[in-house]
Design an enzyme around this catalytic site. Structure first.
Site, PDB file in Angstrom:
ATOM      1  N   CYS A  89      33.296  39.913  43.529  1.00 44.58           N
ATOM      2  CA  CYS A  89      32.246  39.029  43.994  1.00 44.58           C
ATOM      3  C   CYS A  89      32.008  37.847  43.071  1.00 44.58           C
ATOM      4  CB  CYS A  89      30.947  39.810  44.168  1.00 44.58           C
ATOM      5  SG  CYS A  89      30.457  40.752  42.725  1.00 44.58           S
ATOM      6  N   GLY A 144      35.242  36.157  46.940  1.00 44.89           N
ATOM      7  CA  GLY A 144      34.848  37.168  47.915  1.00 44.89           C
ATOM      8  C   GLY A 144      34.710  36.566  49.293  1.00 44.89           C
ATOM      9  N   ASN A 174      27.816  40.855  39.678  1.00 44.82           N
ATOM     10  CA  ASN A 174      29.275  40.763  39.626  1.00 44.82           C
ATOM     11  C   ASN A 174      29.775  41.713  38.546  1.00 44.82           C
ATOM     12  OD1 ASN A 174      31.561  38.243  38.332  1.00 44.82           O
ATOM     13  ND2 ASN A 174      31.980  39.947  39.697  1.00 44.82           N
ATOM     14  N   GLY A 175      30.505  42.758  38.950  1.00 43.25           N
ATOM     15  CA  GLY A 175      31.020  43.715  37.983  1.00 43.25           C
ATOM     16  C   GLY A 175      30.926  45.139  38.499  1.00 43.25           C
ATOM     17  N   CYS A 197      37.424  39.792  30.485  1.00 34.04           N
ATOM     18  CA  CYS A 197      38.426  40.268  31.440  1.00 34.04           C
ATOM     19  C   CYS A 197      39.630  39.325  31.460  1.00 34.04           C
ATOM     20  CB  CYS A 197      37.823  40.371  32.833  1.00 34.04           C
ATOM     21  SG  CYS A 197      39.034  40.797  34.107  1.00 34.04           S
ATOM     22  N   TYR A 226      44.393  35.371  37.184  1.00 39.14           N
ATOM     23  CA  TYR A 226      44.380  35.328  38.645  1.00 39.14           C
ATOM     24  C   TYR A 226      43.052  34.919  39.280  1.00 39.14           C
ATOM     25  CZ  TYR A 226      44.463  37.155  43.445  1.00 39.14           C
ATOM     26  OH  TYR A 226      44.360  37.287  44.795  1.00 39.14           O
ATOM     27  N   CYS A 284      41.545  49.898  36.570  1.00 42.21           N
ATOM     28  CA  CYS A 284      40.421  49.219  35.932  1.00 42.21           C
ATOM     29  C   CYS A 284      39.129  49.892  36.371  1.00 42.21           C
ATOM     30  CB  CYS A 284      40.390  47.742  36.321  1.00 42.21           C
ATOM     31  SG  CYS A 284      38.920  46.867  35.723  1.00 42.21           S
ATOM     32  N   CYS A 315      43.943  47.337  31.817  1.00 41.93           N
ATOM     33  CA  CYS A 315      44.858  47.557  32.936  1.00 41.93           C
ATOM     34  C   CYS A 315      46.310  47.316  32.532  1.00 41.93           C
ATOM     35  CB  CYS A 315      44.476  46.668  34.117  1.00 41.93           C
ATOM     36  SG  CYS A 315      44.444  44.898  33.736  1.00 41.93           S
TER      37      CYS A 315
END
Length: 444
Positions: A5, A30, A101-102, A234, A240, A378, A430
């Site tokens: 999001c 999103g 967000n998270g 992150c 990306y 993740c 990840c």
């Protein structure tokens, strides 16, 4: 693999309209749901499934007048309308609207803790736990900063948050700084998951610091850092998620991706006639690879931008890939292709792209990936498949090369990725399996 999001908030004139435009600028984060909450003496919320333009069509945005305002765009396709944010939460005699967000790593034990104290949750998502924790501590302390300090001690994981509370706009970024959050000032005060969405309204923009709480009330903004921890941004924001024109934690996303391509060309050169990208996410790294290698860059795959969210896709991944991407045969036929993309998750999409290039007449296809292999799930808010679905978790690079049908395959190294981004304050769990201890260090 997608991030869940984006959030946007405004304390200004025409705050609702500006939040609408801000959410449009964050639509890439999103596409499955959107919502806006306004303060007009009370909290009012309009939300629904679909794109921002679909949820607020027919003039519905004009009926939401208030200040301040927060908004949210959502990725996840599961859940009812009650799962779409912002969420309105009531607890301890107070009411708040929250956009998050998270992902919380201690969501379930914390939820059970509050349920044991009599609170009845109205949704199944972790966002509600943040609001309950805040209202619970505020009811005792009567101070937003002190209440959030308690929340930081209690709530673990990734959370950038905007809240409407008693006519105030509260912005929060967790002490680790997993998810990004930007703050802008001009004719008012603005917050956004990415600074690129703030430039429509202001030029005085900065990152909200990890552990920082900003409270905007009566036209003034007050800020305090009330939570401290080792930072772990992150890494996939740079690889990306974020728009290329965003600056996150003081680092240009565009130049980070360009340098990923440069580092990749240095580490894993390829003998090719042309460099092409998997659009859009691989384009900037492909430019870096081309410039460093001296191999010309060309547009060899064209993306179909007119397949809407509600388009009924035929079954079969190969058909879906061919609907989304179309090869330029004049670029590909008879040439050795160096194909650059940001990542490989399951491998099925890349396999179909390689086949598409061969069908278009490519003599060779050399795949170069501008990030290390994704080998681990993740827990901080990225929709990565379970580990058994990750091709790199169980196959060697040579085995993946054979699986996707490439003539060669190489990934960027972890050290090359760090050099490209320019910091080692990164969560790369990840990629490495080394999860930040702070995110899981909790007690209830």
């Amino acid at each position: 693999m997608k991030e869940k999001c984006g959030i946007f908030g405004a304390y200004s004139q025409d705050a609702t309209k500006k939040t609408y435009y801000g959410l449009m600028a964050l639509q890439h984060r999103g596409q499955e749901g959107a919502g806006i909450s306004v303060w007009d003496g009370d909290i009012r919320t309009v939300k629904g499934h679909g794109l921002v333009s679909e949820v607020f069509k027919g003039g519905s945005i004009r009926r939401l007048n208030g200040n301040p305002v927060i908004g949210h765009v959502r990725y996840s396709t599961s859940g009812s309308l009650s799962e779409v944010q912002p969420l309105e939460v009531e607890c301890c005699g107070y009411k708040v609207s929250i956009a998050h967000n998270g992902t919380l790593t201690n969501f379930l034990p914390l939820r059970r803790f509050y349920e044991s104290r009599g609170f009845k949750f109205r949704s199944s998502i972790d966002t509600e736990v943040i609001a309950v924790s805040f209202l619970n501590h505020y009811s005792e302390l009567k101070d937003e900063f002190e209440a959030m300090s308690r929340v930081f001690e209690e709530v673990k994981g990734a959370y950038s948050v905007l809240m409407l509370f008693n006519g105030k706009l509260i912005a929060v970024r967790d002490p680790v700084g997993f998810r990004p959050l930007s703050f802008g000032a001009g004719d008012g005060y603005y917050f956004s998951s990415e600074d690129s969405a703030l430039r429509m309204f202001c030029t005085n923009i900065r990152d909200v610091s990890p552990g920082e709480v900003i409270v905007v009330k009566d036209g003034e903004a007050e800020s305090k850092i009330v939570g401290r921890s080792e930072h772990a941004y992150c890494v996939f924001e740079y690889i990306y998620f974020a728009r290329p024109d965003s600056i996150i934690n003081g680092i240009s996303v565009y130049w980070a991706r360009y340098r990923m391509g440069v580092e990749l060309a240095r580490e894993s050169p390829a003998e090719g006639d042309v460099v092409i990208a998997v659009p859009d996410s691989g384009r900037t790294a492909a430019l870096g690879f081309a410039h460093e290698s001296g191999i010309p860059y060309m547009e060899g795959l064209i993306k179909n931008r007119y397949i809407g969210r509600t388009f009924i896709m035929p079954s079969g991944r190969e058909i879906k890939v061919r609907l989304k991407l179309s090869p330029v045969k004049e670029v590909i036929k008879g040439r050795r292709i160096v194909l650059v993309d940001d990542s490989i998750v399951r491998g099925t999409t890349m396999k179909n792209i390689v086949k598409m290039l061969r069908d278009a007449g490519a003599r060779e296809v050399h795949v170069r990936i501008a990030s290390p292999p994704i080998r681990y799930p993740c827990y901080m808010g990225i929709d990565i498949p379970t580990r058994h679905e990750l091709i790199a978790a169980w196959k060697s690079i040579e085995e993946i090369k054979k699986e996707i049908g490439a003539d060669s395959l190489a990934y960027l190294s972890v050290e090359g990725l760090k050099r490209a981004i320019g910091t080692d304050k990164l969560c790369m769990a990840c990629l490495t399996g080394n999860y930040p201890e702070w995110a899981f260090d909790f007690k209830v």
